[in-house]
Design an enzyme around this catalytic site. Structure first.
Site, short mmCIF file in Angstrom:
data_model
loop_
_atom_site.label_atom_id
_atom_site.label_comp_id
_atom_site.label_asym_id
_atom_site.label_seq_id
_atom_site.Cartn_x
_atom_site.Cartn_y
_atom_site.Cartn_z
N HIS A 99 -2.55 -9.60 11.93
CA HIS A 99 -2.02 -8.67 11.35
C HIS A 99 -1.31 -8.22 12.53
CE1 HIS A 99 -1.33 -5.13 10.10
NE2 HIS A 99 -2.16 -4.18 10.10
N GLU A 108 0.88 -1.23 -0.03
CA GLU A 108 0.05 0.16 -0.19
C GLU A 108 1.06 1.27 0.17
OE1 GLU A 108 -1.02 -1.29 4.80
OE2 GLU A 108 -1.84 1.14 4.33
N CYS A 168 -3.82 -2.99 4.79
CA CYS A 168 -3.20 -4.14 5.15
C CYS A 168 -3.38 -5.51 4.63
CB CYS A 168 -2.54 -4.23 6.33
SG CYS A 168 -1.85 -2.41 6.95
N SER A 193 -7.54 -1.89 7.07
CA SER A 193 -8.07 -1.17 7.07
C SER A 193 -8.46 -1.04 5.68
CB SER A 193 -7.52 0.13 7.16
OG SER A 193 -7.26 0.24 8.76
P1 HMG Z 1 -2.58 6.47 21.81
O1 HMG Z 1 -4.06 6.77 21.94
O2 HMG Z 1 -1.62 7.70 22.24
O3 HMG Z 1 -2.39 5.49 23.15
O4 HMG Z 1 -2.04 5.96 20.55
P2 HMG Z 1 -3.32 5.07 24.39
O5 HMG Z 1 -3.42 6.30 25.10
O6 HMG Z 1 -4.27 4.66 24.49
O7 HMG Z 1 -2.17 4.61 25.10
C1 HMG Z 1 -2.11 2.79 24.19
C2 HMG Z 1 -1.69 2.10 25.54
O8 HMG Z 1 -0.79 1.85 26.27
C3 HMG Z 1 -2.58 1.85 26.07
O9 HMG Z 1 -2.62 0.57 26.36
C4 HMG Z 1 -2.54 2.41 27.67
O10 HMG Z 1 -2.85 1.88 28.32
C5 HMG Z 1 -0.67 2.23 27.25
P3 HMG Z 1 -4.84 0.11 26.23
O11 HMG Z 1 -5.43 0.38 27.03
O12 HMG Z 1 -4.86 0.26 24.59
O13 HMG Z 1 -3.88 -1.74 26.98
N1 HMG Z 1 0.12 2.89 28.18
C6 HMG Z 1 1.04 2.66 28.30
N2 HMG Z 1 1.60 1.26 29.59
C7 HMG Z 1 2.68 0.35 30.22
N3 HMG Z 1 3.05 2.61 30.58
C8 HMG Z 1 3.03 3.57 30.41
C9 HMG Z 1 1.85 4.29 29.23
N4 HMG Z 1 0.84 4.50 28.98
C10 HMG Z 1 -0.22 3.97 28.05
N5 HMG Z 1 3.17 4.36 30.83
C11 HMG Z 1 -3.32 3.75 18.89
C12 HMG Z 1 -2.80 3.67 20.27
C13 HMG Z 1 -3.39 3.10 18.35
C14 HMG Z 1 -4.54 4.67 18.36
C15 HMG Z 1 -1.58 4.90 17.78
O14 HMG Z 1 -1.03 4.42 18.04
C16 HMG Z 1 -2.52 4.49 16.51
O15 HMG Z 1 -3.49 5.72 15.95
N6 HMG Z 1 -1.87 3.96 15.87
C17 HMG Z 1 -2.26 4.12 14.16
C18 HMG Z 1 -3.16 3.05 14.06
C19 HMG Z 1 -2.94 1.36 13.90
O16 HMG Z 1 -2.39 0.85 14.40
N7 HMG Z 1 -4.71 1.25 14.58
C20 HMG Z 1 -4.75 -0.43 14.57
C21 HMG Z 1 -6.13 -1.09 14.00
S1 HMG Z 1 -6.20 -0.60 12.31
C22 HMG Z 1 -5.24 -1.32 11.68
O17 HMG Z 1 -4.63 -2.49 12.15
C23 HMG Z 1 -4.29 -1.38 9.92
C24 HMG Z 1 -3.28 -0.79 9.95
O18 HMG Z 1 -2.66 -0.98 9.82
C25 HMG Z 1 -3.71 -0.03 8.79
C26 HMG Z 1 -3.94 -1.21 7.17
O19 HMG Z 1 -4.39 -1.61 7.76
O20 HMG Z 1 -2.62 -0.79 6.23
C27 HMG Z 1 -3.02 0.32 10.76
#
Ligand code: HMG
Length: 402
Positions: free
Chosen positions: A238, A84, A116, A322
């Site tokens: 994935h 992609e 993906c 996605s």
């Molecule tokens: P965010 O909102 O900044 O993070 O980004 P958060 O506040 O949700 O924290 C993440 C985790 O860290 C949480 O754990 C926190 O508790 C923990 P959870 O509750 O989820 O288990 N945390 C800590 N842990 C230990 N020590 C600490 C600490 N602080 C916080 N100090 C988000 C997270 C995934 C939203 C962001 O990284 C993002 O936008 N990523 C990109 C999108 C993505 O990867 N989506 C996945 C599903 S879609 C997909 O897989 C397709 C894709 O690959 C693309 C395609 O298909 O082409 C993306």
């Protein structure tokens, strides 16, 4: 008397990544975030970062070259390139790789895209080609560079890698079983408009969409006669970040009402997480990097899991892209698979990357948007076997070293 069904699947698999690496502590320090959020919270420690002379073609060619070095190109009449992060709106990245590897001209080459997911479409198409004529061998290359905007929530999940695999009859590694479950939903959880070099994402929505899609694909898999959850030994998801696989596997356990405790659930996926934890998201390649990580695990070395012998064991795969399209399917690991792996070489691919600091990372990230269609010559920055040398008369130039 009816003929025995053909056994078709993955005969060989190989991996490459960019030759530079950024430890996520560098991003944590810059953004004032506790690094535990990355190392533990999303389950990522490093991201591979391409230099200016690396892209999906150089990584894809490097992964595929390992397969051709072992098997030759003889008999490969189809090359499917899943990505992609395409480098041309018309010409397949696979044609560049075909040229770099000196493959024969009697070959069909095409690029596939659906976020993906498309490497799994390539696998399914490859199975069909081989089923129609068992003399056929299909080379699948999944290669991607995951890019989000600087200082965005997706930034720590960036990464880059390529996986190449050969699909044949009587496969040496994993026979792919015929039943699959599919799920498609027209949504905007993650996408990249043509004018942007970085993806747009609704982070929390994308997590929910992934999990909903898992349920839809699993339900269809079951309704089409798939094996029960208990008949699957390991799972490979994935992995946009490795914690996503943990969340997904927990969700699947809930869907099926499984009695497994946290450690038992974790043991079913742990070995598949090692490579992705260190490369970052590699979009189409990620689930197959997970498969390689799982197969390579012999219980020793950095990031080792239980090292179980997987011969005869069944793996459940969940491929998500996605937008969204997903598929659940299974495969059975073949006797003697360990003799076909390159675990030491794969470990070296990760360990030999050159560490960069935050300033270098940021400069590289910003430089991608500075190229606006003019001719360029790229500096030779990395030591990989293939390099993107620049653009001449609007045509991309690649070189093979040695
Ligand atoms: P965010 O909102 O900044 O993070 O980004 P958060 O506040 O949700 O924290 C993440 C985790 O860290 C949480 O754990 C926190 O508790 C923990 P959870 O509750 O989820 O288990 N945390 C800590 N842990 C230990 N020590 C600490 C600490 N602080 C916080 N100090 C988000 C997270 C995934 C939203 C962001 O990284 C993002 O936008 N990523 C990109 C999108 C993505 O990867 N989506 C996945 C599903 S879609 C997909 O897989 C397709 C894709 O690959 C693309 C395609 O298909 O082409 C993306």
């Amino acid at each position: 008397m009816s003929a025995q069904p053909l056994r078709i699947g993955i005969h060989d698999i190989s991996f490459a990544t960019a030759h530079q690496v950024l430890d996520l502590s560098e991003i944590a320090e810059h953004s004032g975030v506790d690094v535990g959020k990355f190392y533990v919270g999303i389950g990522q420690s490093e991201m591979s970062m391409p230099a200016a002379d690396e892209d999906i073609v150089t990584m894809g060619a490097e992964a595929a070259a390992r397969i051709l070095d072992r098997h030759g190109a003889e008999g490969i009449r189809t090359l499917l390139f899943a990505t992609e992060s395409g480098i041309d709106q018309s010409k397949s990245a696979g044609v560049f790789v075909h040229g770099l590897l000196g493959m024969g001209e009697n070959c069909r080459v095409v690029e596939l895209k659906q976020a993906c997911y498309s490497a799994t479409a390539a696998l399914q198409f490859a199975l069909g080609v081989v089923a129609r004529d068992p003399r056929e061998k299909v080379l699948v290359i999944a290669s991607d560079v995951a890019r989000y905007a600087l200082d965005s929530s997706g930034e720590p999940t960036q990464g880059a890698a390529a996986v190449a695999f050969l699909v044949t009859v009587d496969p040496g590694l994993v026979e792919i079983e015929p039943v699959t479950g599919l799920h498609t939903d027209d949504i905007h959880d993650f996408w990249r408009p043509n004018h942007l070099s970085t993806a747009l994402v609704d982070g929390k929505y994308s997590l929910a969409a992934y999990l909903r899609s898992l349920e839809g694909a699993w339900n269809e898999y079951q309704s089409r006669g798939g094996v029960p959850f208990e008949a699957i030994d390991r799972f490979c998801y994935h992995q946009p970040f490795t914690k996503m696989a943990v969340k997904a596997h927990d969700r699947l356990n809930t869907i099926v009402g499984s009695p497994l405790d946290r450690d038992q659930r974790r043991a079913q996926i742990e070995a598949s997480l090692h490579i992705n934890r260190r490369t970052g998201n590699s979009y189409t390649a990620s689930i197959y990097a997970g498969l390689l990580s799982l197969l390579n695990d012999d219980g020793t070395g950095d990031g080792a899991a239980d090292g179980a012998d997987l011969a005869g064991r069944r793996i459940g795969f969940f491929s998500y892209g996605s937008g969204s399209v997903s598929e659940f399917f299974t495969g059975v690991v073949q006797p003697g698979y360990r003799a076909l792996l390159r675990a030491d070489e794969d470990a070296a691919v990760l360990d030999d990357r050159v560490s960069i600091d935050y300033a270098r990372y940021r400069a590289l990230h910003e430089s991608v948007d500075e190229v606006r269609g003019e001719d360029i010559l790229t500096a030779a920055e990395t030591s990989g076997p293939f390099r993107f040398a620049g653009i001449t008369d609007q045509m991309r130039q690649y070189q093979r070293r040695g």
